[in-house]
Scaffold this motif. Sequence first.
Motif, PDB file in Angstrom:
ATOM      1  N   PHE A 309       0.839  -1.203   0.000  1.00  0.00           N
ATOM      2  CA  PHE A 309       0.000   0.000   0.000  1.00  0.00           C
ATOM      3  C   PHE A 309       0.875   1.255   0.000  1.00  0.00           C
ATOM      4  CE2 PHE A 309      -3.631  -2.680   1.005  1.00  0.00           C
ATOM      5  CZ  PHE A 309      -4.658  -2.011   0.368  1.00  0.00           C
ATOM      6  N   ASP A 310       1.922   1.245   0.851  1.00  0.00           N
ATOM      7  CA  ASP A 310       2.782   2.433   0.928  1.00  0.00           C
ATOM      8  C   ASP A 310       3.437   2.704  -0.426  1.00  0.00           C
ATOM      9  OD1 ASP A 310       2.074   2.755   3.513  1.00  0.00           O
ATOM     10  OD2 ASP A 310       3.927   1.955   4.384  1.00  0.00           O
ATOM     11  N   ALA A 311       3.950   1.650  -1.045  1.00  0.00           N
ATOM     12  CA  ALA A 311       4.663   1.827  -2.320  1.00  0.00           C
ATOM     13  C   ALA A 311       3.706   2.287  -3.416  1.00  0.00           C
ATOM     14  CB  ALA A 311       5.333   0.512  -2.713  1.00  0.00           C
ATOM     15  N   VAL A 312       2.566   1.633  -3.526  1.00  0.00           N
ATOM     16  CA  VAL A 312       1.628   1.947  -4.613  1.00  0.00           C
ATOM     17  C   VAL A 312       1.032   3.343  -4.413  1.00  0.00           C
ATOM     18  CG1 VAL A 312      -0.609   1.308  -5.598  1.00  0.00           C
ATOM     19  CG2 VAL A 312       1.134  -0.447  -5.212  1.00  0.00           C
ATOM     20  N   LEU A 313       0.683   3.665  -3.169  1.00  0.00           N
ATOM     21  CA  LEU A 313       0.054   4.970  -2.934  1.00  0.00           C
ATOM     22  C   LEU A 313       1.046   6.110  -3.145  1.00  0.00           C
ATOM     23  CD1 LEU A 313      -2.316   4.103   0.021  1.00  0.00           C
ATOM     24  CD2 LEU A 313      -2.989   4.928  -2.248  1.00  0.00           C
ATOM     25  N   SER A 314       2.308   5.857  -2.892  1.00  0.00           N
ATOM     26  CA  SER A 314       3.271   6.942  -3.121  1.00  0.00           C
ATOM     27  C   SER A 314       3.409   7.199  -4.626  1.00  0.00           C
ATOM     28  CB  SER A 314       4.617   6.653  -2.448  1.00  0.00           C
ATOM     29  OG  SER A 314       5.338   5.721  -3.201  1.00  0.00           O
ATOM     30  N   ILE A 315       3.170   6.204  -5.443  1.00  0.00           N
ATOM     31  CA  ILE A 315       3.223   6.403  -6.905  1.00  0.00           C
ATOM     32  C   ILE A 315       1.927   7.044  -7.413  1.00  0.00           C
ATOM     33  CG2 ILE A 315       3.376   5.202  -9.147  1.00  0.00           C
ATOM     34  CD1 ILE A 315       5.043   3.024  -7.570  1.00  0.00           C
ATOM     35  N   LEU A 316       0.804   6.614  -6.855  1.00  0.00           N
ATOM     36  CA  LEU A 316      -0.490   7.042  -7.413  1.00  0.00           C
ATOM     37  C   LEU A 316      -1.046   8.329  -6.810  1.00  0.00           C
ATOM     38  CD1 LEU A 316      -2.458   3.693  -7.910  1.00  0.00           C
ATOM     39  CD2 LEU A 316      -1.149   5.014  -9.577  1.00  0.00           C
ATOM     40  N   SER A 317      -0.495   8.770  -5.673  1.00  0.00           N
ATOM     41  CA  SER A 317      -1.079   9.976  -5.084  1.00  0.00           C
ATOM     42  C   SER A 317      -0.737  11.171  -5.972  1.00  0.00           C
ATOM     43  CB  SER A 317      -0.583  10.185  -3.651  1.00  0.00           C
ATOM     44  OG  SER A 317       0.762  10.502  -3.671  1.00  0.00           O
ATOM     45  N   GLY A 318      -1.732  11.988  -6.189  1.00  0.00           N
ATOM     46  CA  GLY A 318      -1.545  13.099  -7.121  1.00  0.00           C
ATOM     47  C   GLY A 318      -1.837  12.696  -8.560  1.00  0.00           C
ATOM     48  N   VAL A 319      -1.926  11.392  -8.820  1.00  0.00           N
ATOM     49  CA  VAL A 319      -2.227  10.887 -10.167  1.00  0.00           C
ATOM     50  C   VAL A 319      -3.697  10.511 -10.246  1.00  0.00           C
ATOM     51  CG1 VAL A 319      -1.731   9.031 -11.810  1.00  0.00           C
ATOM     52  CG2 VAL A 319       0.130  10.040 -10.468  1.00  0.00           C
ATOM     53  N   LEU A 320      -4.134   9.789  -9.216  1.00  0.00           N
ATOM     54  CA  LEU A 320      -5.538   9.373  -9.135  1.00  0.00           C
ATOM     55  C   LEU A 320      -6.130   9.863  -7.821  1.00  0.00           C
ATOM     56  CD1 LEU A 320      -5.715   5.605 -10.252  1.00  0.00           C
ATOM     57  CD2 LEU A 320      -6.885   7.534 -11.329  1.00  0.00           C
ATOM     58  N   ASP A 321      -7.441  10.002  -7.799  1.00  0.00           N
ATOM     59  CA  ASP A 321      -8.142  10.343  -6.564  1.00  0.00           C
ATOM     60  C   ASP A 321      -8.283   9.050  -5.755  1.00  0.00           C
ATOM     61  OD1 ASP A 321      -9.793  11.145  -4.572  1.00  0.00           O
ATOM     62  OD2 ASP A 321     -11.385  11.922  -5.868  1.00  0.00           O
ATOM     63  N   VAL A 322      -7.271   8.768  -4.947  1.00  0.00           N
ATOM     64  CA  VAL A 322      -7.236   7.477  -4.243  1.00  0.00           C
ATOM     65  C   VAL A 322      -6.712   7.665  -2.834  1.00  0.00           C
ATOM     66  CG1 VAL A 322      -4.927   6.887  -5.120  1.00  0.00           C
ATOM     67  CG2 VAL A 322      -6.482   5.049  -4.448  1.00  0.00           C
ATOM     68  N   LYS A 323      -7.336   6.937  -1.899  1.00  0.00           N
ATOM     69  CA  LYS A 323      -6.907   7.031  -0.493  1.00  0.00           C
ATOM     70  C   LYS A 323      -6.593   5.639   0.023  1.00  0.00           C
ATOM     71  CE  LYS A 323      -9.786  10.935   0.924  1.00  0.00           C
ATOM     72  NZ  LYS A 323     -10.813  10.869  -0.111  1.00  0.00           N
ATOM     73  N   LYS A 393       0.110   5.105 -13.697  1.00  0.00           N
ATOM     74  CA  LYS A 393       0.491   6.519 -13.680  1.00  0.00           C
ATOM     75  C   LYS A 393       0.715   7.029 -15.109  1.00  0.00           C
ATOM     76  CE  LYS A 393       4.046   9.497 -11.651  1.00  0.00           C
ATOM     77  NZ  LYS A 393       5.137   9.536 -10.670  1.00  0.00           N
ATOM     78  N   LEU A 394       1.423   6.244 -15.886  1.00  0.00           N
ATOM     79  CA  LEU A 394       1.691   6.589 -17.282  1.00  0.00           C
ATOM     80  C   LEU A 394       0.375   6.699 -18.059  1.00  0.00           C
ATOM     81  CD1 LEU A 394       4.468   6.894 -18.645  1.00  0.00           C
ATOM     82  CD2 LEU A 394       4.206   4.554 -19.502  1.00  0.00           C
ATOM     83  N   PHE A 395      -0.483   5.729 -17.850  1.00  0.00           N
ATOM     84  CA  PHE A 395      -1.776   5.691 -18.546  1.00  0.00           C
ATOM     85  C   PHE A 395      -2.598   6.943 -18.221  1.00  0.00           C
ATOM     86  CE2 PHE A 395      -6.309   4.561 -17.858  1.00  0.00           C
ATOM     87  CZ  PHE A 395      -6.689   4.412 -19.182  1.00  0.00           C
ATOM     88  N   VAL A 396      -2.672   7.293 -16.943  1.00  0.00           N
ATOM     89  CA  VAL A 396      -3.493   8.440 -16.532  1.00  0.00           C
ATOM     90  C   VAL A 396      -2.901   9.735 -17.091  1.00  0.00           C
ATOM     91  CG1 VAL A 396      -4.327   9.777 -14.556  1.00  0.00           C
ATOM     92  CG2 VAL A 396      -4.397   7.281 -14.483  1.00  0.00           C
ATOM     93  N   LYS A 397      -1.570   9.838 -17.085  1.00  0.00           N
ATOM     94  CA  LYS A 397      -0.926  11.060 -17.610  1.00  0.00           C
ATOM     95  C   LYS A 397      -1.225  11.255 -19.081  1.00  0.00           C
ATOM     96  CE  LYS A 397       2.066  12.554 -14.277  1.00  0.00           C
ATOM     97  NZ  LYS A 397       3.294  12.389 -13.531  1.00  0.00           N
ATOM     98  N   ASN A 398      -1.422  10.144 -19.797  1.00  0.00           N
ATOM     99  CA  ASN A 398      -1.670  10.231 -21.245  1.00  0.00           C
ATOM    100  C   ASN A 398      -3.150  10.361 -21.599  1.00  0.00           C
ATOM    101  OD1 ASN A 398       1.007  10.130 -21.947  1.00  0.00           O
ATOM    102  ND2 ASN A 398       1.059   7.891 -21.961  1.00  0.00           N
TER     103      ASN A 398
END
Length: 399
Positions: A309-323, A393-398
């Motif tokens: 959770f820590d690893a994935v959320l640090s990548i996805l925070s700011g990319v997706l609306d996820v908690k 992250k890449l997918f959402v950015k594109n």
Amino acid sequence: MMNPDLHLLHPYPFEKLAALKAGANPPAHLTNIMLSIGEPKHQPPQFVLDTLINSLDKLSNYPTTKGIPELRKAIADWLNNRFKLNGKINFDQQVLPVNGTREALFAFAQAMVDRSKPHSWIVSPNPFYQIYEGAAILAGAQPYFLNCLESNQFIPDFDSVPASIWQNTQLLFICSPGNPTGAVMSSERLKQLIKLADQFDFVIASDECYSELYFDEKNPPAGLLQACAELGRHDFARCVVFHSLSKRSNLPGLRSGFVAGDAKILEKFLLYRTYHGCAMSVPTQVASTAAWEDEQHVIANRQAYREKFDAVLSILSGVLDVKKPDASFYLWPKTPIKGELFAQQLFAQQKVTVLPGSYLARESNGINPGEDYVRMALVAPLAECIEAAERIKLFVKNL
Ligand SMILES: Cc1ncc(COP(=O)(O)O)c(C=O)c1O
């Protein structure tokens, strides 16, 4: 010629997902990462497997539906410790083994619903574990869905249910920690529900199969029996909980769980199960006894999820609306486009499979509460979860 209610059953979410992915042509060089299925992938405890192998000679006996006392005692001890029941749970009358919570949740509705009543509701969260709905339909009851929305911290809005529905409610399914949202109900909330059950004369089936997957070792999720104990309600009247070794101990293939609670209800449920023919094999019971008696492997399991959770959320925070959820192994991000399209395009572009939230919910009050979400199960190994998060992250950015 056939039970007409069978036609009312919905296709399972994974069938819909297979159809959604069909025809996609994801990049061949990418490995396929599945975040769609809630099947634990951590190693099961070796001592449980050894215990299973060492008791295979017991396959020469028919098992009883009630199960061996050693297993029920181990479960009662576990419940007493975990939910602070002050030693009040009676292993002989208030605990029964089941072959995973899935069959038990289904069977329980069949045993509980009084078909002589003209209108019977089974109240369920929405989104929800699809068995609740199928169980209601085949028991001759109608599911009544309560949307779990962000505005309510993903807890079903019980206050929205009119008294006319509660009056005809026979069974309430709750799921805490919830699948797919991970939301945990407080003990106060559970006590309110017990009060409602008394007022309107219904039974609460509390699906707690994710109760051991939490983040704070000092603050485990409350359970329905714990709420009973806090009320001094040691007969656990109207309350039955469902627990499993599938997620707690990474043993989804063992098919082992239990139900516990109201002795009067369990007495009748045992009668039902005797006819249903779902006794647990003795080697499975012996292995399960060993699993419920140990916490070290569960603590290690939680630690592995914490890291993911820590690893994935640090990548996805700011990319997706996820908690981070309260508990469970799921992420339930809000998607920038409809969840179904998100899942389809994510697979087509990045070969990562997630489950559209709408597949786990029904339209209720004019909305499908899963429509703008996807479910991601962080079951794959850490490196794979990290790789999936980078691709998302890449997918959402594109987009
Ligand atoms: C909410 C919920 N309940 C019950 C189950 C069934 O688990 P088992 O039958 O393995 O105990 C699952 C499995 O995914 C689940 O997500």
